[in-house]
Design a protein around this motif. Structure first.
Motif, mmCIF file in Angstrom:
data_model
loop_
_atom_site.group_PDB
_atom_site.id
_atom_site.type_symbol
_atom_site.label_atom_id
_atom_site.label_comp_id
_atom_site.label_asym_id
_atom_site.label_seq_id
_atom_site.Cartn_x
_atom_site.Cartn_y
_atom_site.Cartn_z
ATOM 1 N N TRP A 181 0.834 -1.206 0.000
ATOM 2 C CA TRP A 181 0.000 0.000 0.000
ATOM 3 C C TRP A 181 0.868 1.255 0.000
ATOM 4 O O TRP A 181 0.589 2.218 -0.716
ATOM 5 N N TYR A 182 1.956 1.259 0.761
ATOM 6 C CA TYR A 182 2.889 2.392 0.792
ATOM 7 C C TYR A 182 3.449 2.657 -0.605
ATOM 8 O O TYR A 182 3.510 3.806 -1.065
ATOM 9 N N LYS B 275 0.787 4.192 -2.955
ATOM 10 C CA LYS B 275 0.602 5.631 -2.679
ATOM 11 C C LYS B 275 1.782 6.448 -3.183
ATOM 12 O O LYS B 275 1.601 7.521 -3.753
ATOM 13 N N THR C 13 1.743 9.419 -6.086
ATOM 14 C CA THR C 13 2.236 10.765 -5.810
ATOM 15 C C THR C 13 3.267 11.172 -6.856
ATOM 16 O O THR C 13 3.239 12.295 -7.367
ATOM 17 N N GLN D 16 -3.822 11.347 -7.647
ATOM 18 C CA GLN D 16 -4.300 11.406 -6.272
ATOM 19 C C GLN D 16 -5.267 10.260 -6.025
ATOM 20 O O GLN D 16 -5.992 9.849 -6.923
ATOM 21 N N LEU D 17 -5.272 9.806 -4.791
ATOM 22 C CA LEU D 17 -6.285 8.848 -4.385
ATOM 23 C C LEU D 17 -7.599 9.608 -4.270
ATOM 24 O O LEU D 17 -7.610 10.815 -4.034
#
Length: 70
Positions: free
Chosen positions: A45-46, A49, A53, A58-59
């Motif tokens: 997940w890191y 993201k 970025t 963007q989420l």
């Protein structure tokens, strides 16, 4: 708020019910682990993201880590 464990295809997903908003919140890390079979879903997940970025994407929502005591 009411904490509860949900099952998805045999995987435990941490969830919290918010009485004021009348909606469930689910652990993104648990969902990522269930969908990807990753050995380290937090790291997976890191990296997702971070890539988003770097791509200036963007989420759809700000996803912060939930602290559940189960």
């Amino acid at each position: 708020m009411n904490n509860e464990i949900k099952l998805f295809e045999g995987n435990q997903i941490r969830s919290i019910w918010d009485n004021e908003q009348e909606e469930w919140y689910f652990s993104v890390v648990d969902i990522v682990g269930a969908l990807t079979d990753s050995k380290n879903p937090r790291d997976y997940w890191y990296r997702v993201k971070k890539r988003m970025t770097e791509e200036k994407s963007q989420l759809s929502t700000i996803c912060r880590q939930l602290k559940c005591n189960f």
